[in-house]
Design a protein around this motif. Structure first.
Motif, PDB file in Angstrom:
ATOM      1  N   ASP A  59       0.819  -1.202   0.000  1.00  0.00           N
ATOM      2  CA  ASP A  59       0.000   0.000   0.000  1.00  0.00           C
ATOM      3  C   ASP A  59       0.861   1.265   0.000  1.00  0.00           C
ATOM      4  N   VAL A  60       1.907   1.269   0.815  1.00  0.00           N
ATOM      5  CA  VAL A  60       2.775   2.437   0.951  1.00  0.00           C
ATOM      6  C   VAL A  60       4.213   2.018   0.641  1.00  0.00           C
ATOM      7  N   THR A  61       4.860   2.739  -0.262  1.00  0.00           N
ATOM      8  CA  THR A  61       6.244   2.439  -0.639  1.00  0.00           C
ATOM      9  C   THR A  61       7.115   3.646  -0.334  1.00  0.00           C
ATOM     10  N   LEU A  62       8.233   3.416   0.398  1.00  0.00           N
ATOM     11  CA  LEU A  62       9.002   4.527   0.944  1.00  0.00           C
ATOM     12  C   LEU A  62      10.499   4.414   0.623  1.00  0.00           C
ATOM     13  N   PRO A  63      10.874   4.421  -0.651  1.00  0.00           N
ATOM     14  CA  PRO A  63      12.308   4.359  -0.959  1.00  0.00           C
ATOM     15  C   PRO A  63      12.962   5.725  -0.882  1.00  0.00           C
ATOM     16  N   SER A  64      14.268   5.728  -0.650  1.00  0.00           N
ATOM     17  CA  SER A  64      15.018   6.961  -0.864  1.00  0.00           C
ATOM     18  C   SER A  64      15.112   7.193  -2.369  1.00  0.00           C
ATOM     19  N   ALA A  65      15.228   8.439  -2.760  1.00  0.00           N
ATOM     20  CA  ALA A  65      15.273   8.752  -4.184  1.00  0.00           C
ATOM     21  C   ALA A  65      16.443   8.060  -4.863  1.00  0.00           C
ATOM     22  N   ASP A  66      17.620   8.052  -4.220  1.00  0.00           N
ATOM     23  CA  ASP A  66      18.769   7.425  -4.859  1.00  0.00           C
ATOM     24  C   ASP A  66      18.597   5.912  -4.976  1.00  0.00           C
ATOM     25  N   GLU A  67      17.936   5.283  -3.989  1.00  0.00           N
ATOM     26  CA  GLU A  67      17.694   3.849  -4.051  1.00  0.00           C
ATOM     27  C   GLU A  67      16.844   3.474  -5.256  1.00  0.00           C
ATOM     28  N   ILE A  68      15.738   4.192  -5.427  1.00  0.00           N
ATOM     29  CA  ILE A  68      14.816   3.816  -6.496  1.00  0.00           C
ATOM     30  C   ILE A  68      15.359   4.204  -7.870  1.00  0.00           C
ATOM     31  N   LEU A  69      16.154   5.265  -7.930  1.00  0.00           N
ATOM     32  CA  LEU A  69      16.799   5.593  -9.200  1.00  0.00           C
ATOM     33  C   LEU A  69      17.819   4.519  -9.566  1.00  0.00           C
ATOM     34  N   PHE A  70      18.548   4.020  -8.597  1.00  0.00           N
ATOM     35  CA  PHE A  70      19.487   2.921  -8.838  1.00  0.00           C
ATOM     36  C   PHE A  70      18.747   1.731  -9.443  1.00  0.00           C
ATOM     37  N   MET A  71      17.546   1.463  -8.945  1.00  0.00           N
ATOM     38  CA  MET A  71      16.795   0.286  -9.373  1.00  0.00           C
ATOM     39  C   MET A  71      16.078   0.475 -10.712  1.00  0.00           C
ATOM     40  N   LEU A  72      15.537   1.666 -10.940  1.00  0.00           N
ATOM     41  CA  LEU A  72      14.664   1.876 -12.102  1.00  0.00           C
ATOM     42  C   LEU A  72      15.219   2.812 -13.166  1.00  0.00           C
ATOM     43  N   ARG A  73      16.187   3.648 -12.806  1.00  0.00           N
ATOM     44  CA  ARG A  73      16.753   4.620 -13.760  1.00  0.00           C
ATOM     45  C   ARG A  73      18.269   4.629 -13.562  1.00  0.00           C
ATOM     46  N   ARG A  74      18.904   3.495 -13.790  1.00  0.00           N
ATOM     47  CA  ARG A  74      20.322   3.348 -13.436  1.00  0.00           C
ATOM     48  C   ARG A  74      21.213   4.375 -14.147  1.00  0.00           C
ATOM     49  N   ASP A  75      20.996   4.590 -15.438  1.00  0.00           N
ATOM     50  CA  ASP A  75      21.823   5.550 -16.173  1.00  0.00           C
ATOM     51  C   ASP A  75      21.670   6.953 -15.597  1.00  0.00           C
ATOM     52  N   ARG A  76      20.425   7.331 -15.300  1.00  0.00           N
ATOM     53  CA  ARG A  76      20.175   8.662 -14.732  1.00  0.00           C
ATOM     54  C   ARG A  76      20.778   8.761 -13.343  1.00  0.00           C
ATOM     55  N   PHE A  77      20.710   7.676 -12.589  1.00  0.00           N
ATOM     56  CA  PHE A  77      21.316   7.648 -11.258  1.00  0.00           C
ATOM     57  C   PHE A  77      22.813   7.924 -11.344  1.00  0.00           C
ATOM     58  N   GLU A  78      23.489   7.287 -12.302  1.00  0.00           N
ATOM     59  CA  GLU A  78      24.932   7.482 -12.446  1.00  0.00           C
ATOM     60  C   GLU A  78      25.247   8.930 -12.819  1.00  0.00           C
ATOM     61  N   GLU A  79      24.412   9.526 -13.659  1.00  0.00           N
ATOM     62  CA  GLU A  79      24.621  10.928 -14.040  1.00  0.00           C
ATOM     63  C   GLU A  79      24.494  11.846 -12.826  1.00  0.00           C
ATOM     64  N   LEU A  80      23.453  11.635 -12.040  1.00  0.00           N
ATOM     65  CA  LEU A  80      23.229  12.486 -10.879  1.00  0.00           C
ATOM     66  C   LEU A  80      24.279  12.241  -9.796  1.00  0.00           C
ATOM     67  N   LEU A  81      24.722  10.998  -9.672  1.00  0.00           N
ATOM     68  CA  LEU A  81      25.736  10.671  -8.677  1.00  0.00           C
ATOM     69  C   LEU A  81      27.029  11.434  -8.966  1.00  0.00           C
ATOM     70  N   ALA A  82      27.312  11.645 -10.239  1.00  0.00           N
ATOM     71  CA  ALA A  82      28.537  12.356 -10.622  1.00  0.00           C
ATOM     72  C   ALA A  82      28.520  13.822 -10.188  1.00  0.00           C
TER      73      ALA A  82
END
Length: 296
Positions: free
Chosen positions: A207-230
């Motif tokens: 019912d309720v999902t509470l990921p950190s933004a970086d966690e869910i980007l790692f899982m679902l938007r890996r390329d974008r996560f790497e860009e933002l991590l830089a």
């Protein structure tokens, strides 16, 4: 006075944290020189993981909480039980002590002015499975909160079948199900797991999902996560359009309420516009479903 209302079961990852006090140094690497003796300060020892962090916080706030985690029958496991019993004798009652297994621990290296380093041993968390949950303790109309499947082997292997079964078991008992995540080691099997498939199986029972933004980007938007991590700070580099896109995908996968944790930048919340799904999630939380419908 204890709150005798709807109970909350907090389940999932639990460990013992060892946090040595490290000296301030301009070069953290010099503290870890091979063959050298470095004098440090006293260690802080506490329990960690969502079973401890979320469960004990709710207990302190007066909620009626039960803890469901798995430890080994070793000395570290006894320390975990001691910490829980000191805060409430009943808090350790449903903890699983697995014969012959070892308790999870984390060494947290946190020198002044330097990002923390976590040395983590998963221990008995890796064998936690759906059958370890006492579903008779899961409250109908209450809340079942599960945390950190990315660092619990059985929860992410086989495309998350065990995680889905765990969440479904609680939901079938009539509980509102809340799911918290964690960032896996990128070079580990968890880091290479197909998290979109795992979430596709699990979120229909959540019912309720509470990921950190970086966690869910790692899982679902890996390329974008790497860009933002830089950029050095993922949370500050995020824009609302990306958060909305990720939240919409999580809602499409089955969640009714999505909360993306942004560290010191706050929390981004979005809900489904499906009245039935939202009502199920909000009723146990004491929220007005209609007021929260399609909330952003």
């Amino acid at each position: 006075m204890r709150n005798e209302g709807a109970r909350i079961v907090v389940a999932g990852h639990v460990c013992l944290d060892v946090i040595p006090a490290l000296p301030k140094t301009g070069d953290f690497g010099s503290t870890l020189r091979p063959g050298a003796l470095t004098t440090i300060g006293e260690a802080t020892i506490s329990t960690g993981g969502p079973v401890s962090n979320t469960g004990l916080s709710l207990h302190k706030l007066g909620a009626n909480v039960e803890l469901s985690g798995k430890i080994g029958d070793d000395e570290l496991g006894q320390l975990v039980l001691m910490f829980f019993r000191k805060r409430g004798e009943s808090l350790a009652e449903r903890m699983i002590v697995a014969k012959g297994e070892r308790t999870s621990y984390t060494i947290v290296l946190s020198p002044p002015g330097v990002d923390r380093v976590f040395l983590h041993y998963p221990g008995a968390n890796d064998t936690f499975e759906a059958s370890d949950v006492d579903y008779d303790a899961v409250p109908r109309g209450g809340i079942f909160h599960f945390g950190y499947p990315p660092i619990m082997q059985k929860m992410y292997e086989r495309d998350g079948e065990e995680l889905a079964a765990t969440l479904k078991g609680a939901r079938d008992r009539g509980a509102v199900v809340s799911l918290d995540l964690a960032t896996p080691d990128p070079d580990s099997p968890a880091g290479r797991a197909d998290w979109r498939t795992i979430l596709r199986k699990s979120l229909p029972h959540t019912d309720v999902t509470l990921p950190s933004a970086d966690e869910i980007l790692f899982m679902l938007r890996r390329d974008r996560f790497e860009e933002l991590l830089a950029t050095g700070d993922v949370n500050r580099a995020l824009d609302v359009a990306l958060m909305r896109d990720v939240a919409d995908e999580l809602i499409d996968l089955g969640a009714a309420i999505v909360g993306l944790k942004l560290g010191d930048q706050g929390l981004y919340v979005k809900t489904t516009n499906d009245a039935e799904r939202l009502a199920r999630a909000t009723n146990a939380l004491g929220l007005d479903a209609e007021a929260w419908r399609d909330y952003e």
